[in-house]
Design a protein around this motif. Structure first.
Motif, PDB file in Angstrom:
ATOM      1  N   PHE A  41      26.227 -33.573 -51.676  1.00 55.44           N
ATOM      2  CA  PHE A  41      25.026 -32.779 -51.398  1.00 55.44           C
ATOM      3  C   PHE A  41      25.082 -31.591 -52.341  1.00 55.44           C
ATOM      4  CE2 PHE A  41      26.020 -34.982 -47.463  1.00 55.44           C
ATOM      5  CZ  PHE A  41      24.802 -35.547 -47.165  1.00 55.44           C
ATOM      6  N   CYS A  42      24.073 -31.448 -53.188  1.00 53.41           N
ATOM      7  CA  CYS A  42      24.106 -30.360 -54.163  1.00 53.41           C
ATOM      8  C   CYS A  42      22.699 -29.819 -54.389  1.00 53.41           C
ATOM      9  CB  CYS A  42      24.714 -30.840 -55.478  1.00 53.41           C
ATOM     10  SG  CYS A  42      23.881 -32.269 -56.182  1.00 53.41           S
ATOM     11  N   SER A  43      22.645 -28.611 -54.920  1.00 53.97           N
ATOM     12  CA  SER A  43      21.382 -27.996 -55.302  1.00 53.97           C
ATOM     13  C   SER A  43      21.671 -26.904 -56.320  1.00 53.97           C
ATOM     14  CB  SER A  43      20.655 -27.414 -54.088  1.00 53.97           C
ATOM     15  OG  SER A  43      21.337 -26.283 -53.615  1.00 53.97           O
ATOM     16  N   ALA A  44      20.628 -26.368 -56.889  1.00 57.57           N
ATOM     17  CA  ALA A  44      20.788 -25.373 -57.941  1.00 57.57           C
ATOM     18  C   ALA A  44      21.020 -23.964 -57.411  1.00 57.57           C
ATOM     19  CB  ALA A  44      19.556 -25.369 -58.847  1.00 57.57           C
ATOM     20  N   LYS A  45      20.613 -23.696 -56.172  1.00 62.18           N
ATOM     21  CA  LYS A  45      20.695 -22.335 -55.646  1.00 62.18           C
ATOM     22  C   LYS A  45      21.536 -22.275 -54.380  1.00 62.18           C
ATOM     23  CE  LYS A  45      16.224 -21.709 -55.355  1.00 62.18           C
ATOM     24  NZ  LYS A  45      14.935 -21.054 -55.115  1.00 62.18           N
TER      25      LYS A  45
END
Length: 75
Positions: A41-45
């Motif tokens: 699970f990843c995101s930029a912010k």
């Protein structure tokens, strides 16, 4: 810690149902073809709920009998 158990404490919620859908359809918890060895699970912010979702997903995996190791880190 209570928020990290949201899916277990609210098994009929829309969030819990969505996690189950991801687990069984995408991550292959039902077994058979395409069973996942890892889920990320990843995101930029920061602050977008990655740890919340990952912790609840890991708990769902463990409850369903899957071996699970959760690693939460900032890179």
């Amino acid at each position: 810690l209570g928020a990290l158990r949201y899916a277990a404490d609210n098994p009929m919620s829309q969030f819990s149902e969505t996690l189950r859908h991801v687990a069984f359809e995408t991550a292959g918890f039902a077994g058979g073809f395409g069973e996942a060895n890892a889920v990320a699970f990843c995101s930029a912010k920061a602050g977008e709920g990655k740890s919340f979702v990952a912790a609840n997903f890991a708990q769902l995996a463990a409850v369903s009998g899957k071996r699970c190791l959760l690693v939460d880190c900032d890179l």
